[in-house]
Design a protein around this motif. Structure first.
Motif, PDB file in Angstrom:
ATOM      1  N   TYR A 168      -1.866  -6.811   0.724  1.00  0.00           N
ATOM      2  CA  TYR A 168      -1.877  -5.511   1.142  1.00  0.00           C
ATOM      3  C   TYR A 168      -3.985  -6.233   1.713  1.00  0.00           C
ATOM      4  O   TYR A 168      -4.082  -5.337   2.481  1.00  0.00           O
TER       5      TYR A 168
ATOM      6  N   ALA B 118      -4.951  -0.341   4.933  1.00  0.00           N
ATOM      7  CA  ALA B 118      -3.670  -0.666   4.665  1.00  0.00           C
ATOM      8  C   ALA B 118      -3.016   0.207   4.851  1.00  0.00           C
ATOM      9  O   ALA B 118      -1.847   0.289   6.180  1.00  0.00           O
TER      10      ALA B 118
ATOM     11  N   GLY C 297       1.000  -1.219  -0.189  1.00  0.00           N
ATOM     12  CA  GLY C 297       0.176  -0.146   0.074  1.00  0.00           C
ATOM     13  C   GLY C 297       0.381   1.646   0.350  1.00  0.00           C
ATOM     14  O   GLY C 297       1.760   1.401   0.521  1.00  0.00           O
TER      15      GLY C 297
ATOM     16  N   THR D 284      -4.393   1.362  -5.822  1.00  0.00           N
ATOM     17  CA  THR D 284      -3.568   0.339  -5.930  1.00  0.00           C
ATOM     18  C   THR D 284      -4.427  -1.259  -5.187  1.00  0.00           C
ATOM     19  O   THR D 284      -3.861  -2.672  -6.164  1.00  0.00           O
TER      20      THR D 284
END
Length: 324
Positions: free
Chosen positions: A272, A281, A231, A250
């Protein structure tokens, strides 16, 4: 008197015949009894010499069988350490590997033989990726812990700052990986792909496909394990000040990576999601003070935690294999 004698003589003759018939009947009965007794005696003797074994108990029959069930009763499993998260970490996900096809089973079996002392061959792991791997703290934390647990582990990290997965789709870099004779190749990308504000899922999928195809052509029997990025934040200039917001791409890149892995038979460690996913995250890392000021890279303590998480996920998957 004479008739009486004659009559009496007739009675005596009939009595004699009756006596003979009775004696014959008794003799025949005795013969039958002796024959039955003889046969019974022979049967008992035969069974005493060649008795049919009774059915054994299940526990006795399987006590020495090397079956999958008995694996769970052996000492192949290893202790999985608990992770000490910073107090600010919230909404954590499951820290586990996904390998529905069991492609990592040959690797787990090599680890099992090494751990049990049946093999002394060094197990070679090659971990390629971007700057998170180039910093070496994450992979070396995982590699050191695996070596302490299993013994002869060679854990080689090859990271390149700013790398995309296509950075490794060059014959010379593939050759460098092949020359290490890996038993497992780990792919850690996604941060730089998702920082492209023109990020395209179709293009990302094709780029992963190119790298995986090249690796499989050169290492056809070596399993591949993909990890997702931890992240990061986007940065903006606003009123002469730099501000940061969670990079929304992401999560999209992670979904694309997981879909690619499912479609192409790769195992996945989703870091993640393990550390909070779309909602937590980035805040978990940032609020715990484990990110660098660029809000993309991590302090050494952050990378150590990531390496420990990866190690824990590997041990869980290994125990699932040997305990099946």
């Amino acid at each position: 008197m004479e008739r009486n004698s004659t009559t009496g003589g007739g009675l005596m003759k009939r009595n004699k015949v009756y006596f003979l018939d009775t004696a014959s009947l008794l003799f025949s009965s005795l013969k039958v009894i002796l024959t039955v007794a003889f046969l019974f005696f022979c049967t008992v003797s035969l069974r005493a010499q060649d008795s049919v074994p009774s059915c054994p108990l299940i526990s006795e029959a399987t006590a020495n069988c090397d079956t999958l069930r008995s694996y769970s009763q052996r000492t192949d499993t290893v202790a999985v350490p608990q992770i000490a998260f910073p107090s600010g970490f919230q909404q954590l996900g499951e820290n586990e590997l996904t390998d529905s096809l069991g492609i990592l089973n040959p690797f787990w079996e090599k680890l099992r033989l090494l751990h049990a002392g049946f093999s002394t061959d060094t197990i070679r792991i090659v971990h390629i990726g971007d700057s998170h791997i180039r910093g070496r703290i994450l992979p070396r934390t995982t590699g050191t812990l695996l070596t302490e647990t299993f013994g002869a582990i060679s854990y080689t990290d090859i990271g390149i700052n700013g790398a995309f997965c296509t950075t490794f789709t060059r014959p010379d870099r593939i050759s460098d990986i092949v020359a290490l004779h890996p038993d497992l190749v780990i792919l850690s990308f996604g941060t730089n792909e998702s920082h492209n504000r023109r990020y395209n899922t179709i293009l990302h999928y094709r780029q992963m496909d190119e790298l995986v195809r090249m690796l499989r052509d050169s290492l056809p029997s070596v399993p591949l394990l993909m990890t997702t990025p931890p992240g990061s934040y986007d940065s903006f200039r606003k009123s002469r000040r730099r501000t940061y917001s969670i990079n929304p791409r992401t999560a999209i890149a992670v979904e694309t990576m997981r879909r690619f892995a499912d479609d192409n038979g790769l195992a996945v460690w989703d870091m993640y999601e393990a550390v909070g996913g779309r909602q937590r995250a980035c805040p978990n890392w940032q609020e715990a003070g484990l990110m660098r000021p660029d809000h993309v890279h991590y302090l050494p303590e952050g990378y150590v935690l990531q390496g420990e998480l990866f190690y824990q996920a590997l041990l869980k998957a290994y125990n699932d294999y040997v305990g099946y």
